[in-house]
Design a protein around this motif. Structure first.
Motif: not given
Length: 268
Positions: A245, A250, A255, A258
């Motif tokens: 990622i 972010k 994060t 995600v």
């Protein structure tokens, strides 16, 4: 001249106090004082607050969800000429009328020490214990393993996910240090590499050094050194075969979302 607002609640009173402080911020907030009176369960206490408010020419702002208590306070305040503001009552009534639902009228929130609460505490303790690769045994026990070079928000991300009941271990990647063997034994589906641009990491590390009163030109923030670390990171995550990622722009919450979305899709 100081002004006083009594914040009355049948629970903690945090909601009421936040609303009152937000309103007070539109004035000279330093001249407005707050006195929170939480967990009010009897009419005698309400009568005392009304008497104090009358004496001090104060306002009463309240969140009382039991109708009988609300009506008593409103009636008592009107009789004594005290200004009151019902923060939550009118909204509850509008929801009741509009949606045709009956409110519980139960003071809250009450923290129940149930299984879910204990899972959260256990996850937080786990994240602390297995932070920054201090004990590689945690890797095999974790729900999520975060992998990244220094200053990629591994620790705050671990804590955020722990509050979502995930047991998280995080492992720092340093070229001079061989990653723990457990990292290659755990399922790659549990692992998430945290990628970041060299320029962003350079800025973060320089600011970190400055905050510590250190030279921001140290090797820790050297762009060539950073690129070396990130290349090594790429090699490790490729060997593991895990998701990567990009956290460059972010926030921790983004994060985490995600990661949780990936986990949820796999479960389905």
């Amino acid at each position: 001249m100081n002004h006083l607002v009594y914040v009355v609640s049948d629970s903690v009173g945090e909601t009421a106090e936040l609303v009152v402080k937000a309103a007070a911020s539109q004035f000279n907030a330093a001249s407005i004082q707050f006195k929170r009176i939480p967990y009010v369960e009897d009419k005698e206490t309400l009568a005392e607050v009304v008497a104090l408010a009358k004496m001090n020419r104060a306002i009463i702002a309240f969140t009382l969800v039991v109708p009988e208590m609300r009506e008593f306070l409103l009636t008592e305040a009107a009789r004594e000429g005290v200004e009151v503001y019902d923060i939550i009552g009118p909204l509850i009534e509008k929801m009741q009328d509009r949606f045709g639902m009956t409110p519980r009228c139960e003071p809250g929130p009450v923290r129940v020490l149930d299984e879910d609460y204990f899972k959260k505490i256990e996850a937080i303790e786990f994240a602390v214990k297995y932070d920054d690769g201090r004990d590689p045994r945690g890797i095999l026990r974790a729900d999520i393993v975060l992998i990244g070079v220094s200053r990629t928000s591994k620790t705050p991300l671990s804590q955020y996910l722990a509050h979502k009941r995930f047991k998280v271990a995080n492992v720092p990647i340093v070229p001079e240090v061989e990653p723990p063997e457990e990292l290659f034994k755990v399922s790659p589906k549990k692992c998430f590499g945290l990628k970041i641009s060299p320029e962003k990491l350079n800025h973060i590390r320089r600011e970190r050094l400055k905050s510590l009163g250190l030279d921001d030109g140290a090797i820790y923030a050297n762009i060539d050194r950073i690129k070396e670390e990130l290349n090594y990171f790429d090699e490790i995550v490729a060997k593991i075969g895990c998701d990567v990622i990009d956290v460059t722009n972010k926030a921790v919450e983004e994060t985490a979302n995600v990661i949780m979305n990936i986990i949820e899709k796999r479960r389905k």
